[in-house]
Design a protein around this motif. Structure first.
Motif, mmCIF file in Angstrom:
data_model
loop_
_atom_site.group_PDB
_atom_site.id
_atom_site.type_symbol
_atom_site.label_atom_id
_atom_site.label_comp_id
_atom_site.label_asym_id
_atom_site.label_seq_id
_atom_site.Cartn_x
_atom_site.Cartn_y
_atom_site.Cartn_z
ATOM 1 N N ARG A 157 37.819 81.074 81.440
ATOM 2 C CA ARG A 157 37.405 82.461 81.651
ATOM 3 C C ARG A 157 35.897 82.599 81.501
ATOM 4 O O ARG A 157 35.247 83.308 82.278
ATOM 5 C CB ARG A 157 38.141 83.390 80.671
ATOM 6 C CG ARG A 157 39.594 83.647 81.027
ATOM 7 C CD ARG A 157 40.155 84.822 80.218
ATOM 8 N NE ARG A 157 40.122 84.552 78.787
ATOM 9 C CZ ARG A 157 41.104 83.947 78.118
ATOM 10 N NH1 ARG A 157 42.185 83.529 78.763
ATOM 11 N NH2 ARG A 157 41.012 83.750 76.808
ATOM 12 N N ASN A 158 35.344 81.940 80.488
ATOM 13 C CA ASN A 158 33.888 81.999 80.304
ATOM 14 C C ASN A 158 33.151 81.418 81.500
ATOM 15 O O ASN A 158 32.135 81.967 81.939
ATOM 16 C CB ASN A 158 33.491 81.241 79.034
ATOM 17 C CG ASN A 158 33.825 81.999 77.770
ATOM 18 O OD1 ASN A 158 34.039 83.209 77.789
ATOM 19 N ND2 ASN A 158 33.875 81.292 76.646
ATOM 20 N N GLN A 159 33.643 80.315 82.020
ATOM 21 C CA GLN A 159 33.002 79.703 83.184
ATOM 22 C C GLN A 159 33.052 80.640 84.380
ATOM 23 O O GLN A 159 32.050 80.806 85.090
ATOM 24 C CB GLN A 159 33.677 78.379 83.532
ATOM 25 C CG GLN A 159 33.074 77.707 84.771
ATOM 26 C CD GLN A 159 33.564 76.290 84.940
ATOM 27 O OE1 GLN A 159 33.440 75.473 84.035
ATOM 28 N NE2 GLN A 159 34.130 75.993 86.105
ATOM 29 N N GLU A 160 34.186 81.254 84.612
ATOM 30 C CA GLU A 160 34.332 82.178 85.739
ATOM 31 C C GLU A 160 33.415 83.381 85.568
ATOM 32 O O GLU A 160 32.793 83.847 86.540
ATOM 33 C CB GLU A 160 35.793 82.614 85.859
ATOM 34 C CG GLU A 160 36.712 81.494 86.318
ATOM 35 C CD GLU A 160 38.186 81.862 86.224
ATOM 36 O OE1 GLU A 160 38.492 82.974 85.698
ATOM 37 O OE2 GLU A 160 39.032 81.048 86.639
ATOM 38 N N ARG A 161 33.305 83.902 84.335
ATOM 39 C CA ARG A 161 32.415 85.040 84.100
ATOM 40 C C ARG A 161 30.960 84.649 84.322
ATOM 41 O O ARG A 161 30.174 85.422 84.874
ATOM 42 C CB ARG A 161 32.622 85.584 82.683
ATOM 43 C CG ARG A 161 33.898 86.397 82.507
ATOM 44 C CD ARG A 161 33.810 87.262 81.263
ATOM 45 N NE ARG A 161 33.846 86.460 80.056
ATOM 46 C CZ ARG A 161 34.951 86.209 79.342
ATOM 47 N NH1 ARG A 161 36.116 86.701 79.737
ATOM 48 N NH2 ARG A 161 34.893 85.471 78.245
ATOM 49 N N LEU A 162 30.591 83.463 83.888
ATOM 50 C CA LEU A 162 29.216 82.998 84.071
ATOM 51 C C LEU A 162 28.872 82.810 85.543
ATOM 52 O O LEU A 162 27.788 83.192 85.992
ATOM 53 C CB LEU A 162 28.996 81.692 83.307
ATOM 54 C CG LEU A 162 28.807 81.834 81.801
ATOM 55 C CD1 LEU A 162 28.970 80.491 81.103
ATOM 56 C CD2 LEU A 162 27.443 82.431 81.484
ATOM 57 N N VAL A 163 29.787 82.247 86.309
ATOM 58 C CA VAL A 163 29.544 82.059 87.743
ATOM 59 C C VAL A 163 29.406 83.409 88.436
ATOM 60 O O VAL A 163 28.510 83.614 89.263
ATOM 61 C CB VAL A 163 30.662 81.215 88.386
ATOM 62 C CG1 VAL A 163 30.571 81.255 89.915
ATOM 63 C CG2 VAL A 163 30.577 79.772 87.900
ATOM 64 N N ALA A 164 30.284 84.354 88.083
ATOM 65 C CA ALA A 164 30.218 85.689 88.695
ATOM 66 C C ALA A 164 28.918 86.393 88.312
ATOM 67 O O ALA A 164 28.250 87.013 89.157
ATOM 68 C CB ALA A 164 31.424 86.518 88.265
#
Length: 211
Positions: free
Chosen positions: A9-16
């Motif tokens: 989830r953190n990775q997805e939030r960072l990419v977004a």
């Protein structure tokens, strides 16, 4: 290795968050701001990606590759060699004008963003056929090289940053003047040789490294 659900989830939030911030402010946006937008600590960003270039490589290839390929395909389908060359250059400059992240991707290089570098370097090489066609037709000055396209993209990059919100179409006038100067009929001998692709690459890395 599969990430834990919270790490994923953190990775997805960072990419977004990076995608949004890069497009608004360019690829030099502070990483702390990206972490704040993602609702995580800067340490989480560095632990997940290691630094700016890896984050750029996680975001930008998907934004750049298909659009660069489409520009080359559209231009290559034009029968008139000069019109094909001019259309390609215009499409790449339009890509720069569409948002600041793409502007930086076309005009700069980030050495550890390996995939983005591969895509952008391949674009420079692929444009050679359009240059060759226009020169064989006697339309493009004979001493122009694909490496010289970097000058066009660098100048467009600076014009876009200087005129954003003031005269957003000013780059088109500047490009029109530049293209007219590239016609064979307007050519005068140049006293300085063209840069090599390696020199262009090094210069673009220098631009990318300016924080």
């Amino acid at each position: 290795m599969k990430l834990r659900s919270d790490a994923q989830r953190n990775q997805e939030r960072l990419v977004a968050a990076a995608t949004e911030a890069f497009r608004e402010q360019g690829l030099q946006v502070p990483l702390e701001e990206i972490a704040k937008r993602a609702g995580v600590s800067p340490g989480t960003l560095y632990n997940r990606f290691g630094g700016r270039d890896a984050l750029i490589d996680a975001v930008m290839p998907a934004l750049v590759e298909s659009r660069v390929r489409d520009a080359l395909t559209e231009a290559s389908a034009i029968q008139d060699p000069w019109d094909a060359f001019a259309r390609y250059v215009t499409l790449l400059c339009e890509l720069q004008a569409s948002d600041l992240a793409l502007n930086d991707a076309v005009s700069r290089r980030f050495p550890d963003a390996a995939e983005l570098t591969r895509i952008c370097d391949a674009q420079m090489i692929s444009s050679q056929e359009l240059v060759d066609r226009a020169q064989r037709a006697g339309a493009l000055r004979a001493d122009f090289t694909a490496a010289d396209l970097a000058y066009v993209f660098w100048s467009t990059s600076m014009i876009l940053r200087a005129t954003a919100g003031i005269a957003p179409e000013a780059w088109r006038r500047a490009l029109g003047i530049t293209l007219d100067g590239l016609r064979a009929s307007a050519a005068h001998s140049l006293t300085v040789p063209p840069m090599t692709m390696d020199q262009v690459h090094t210069a673009m890395i220098g631009l990318g490294n300016r924080r």
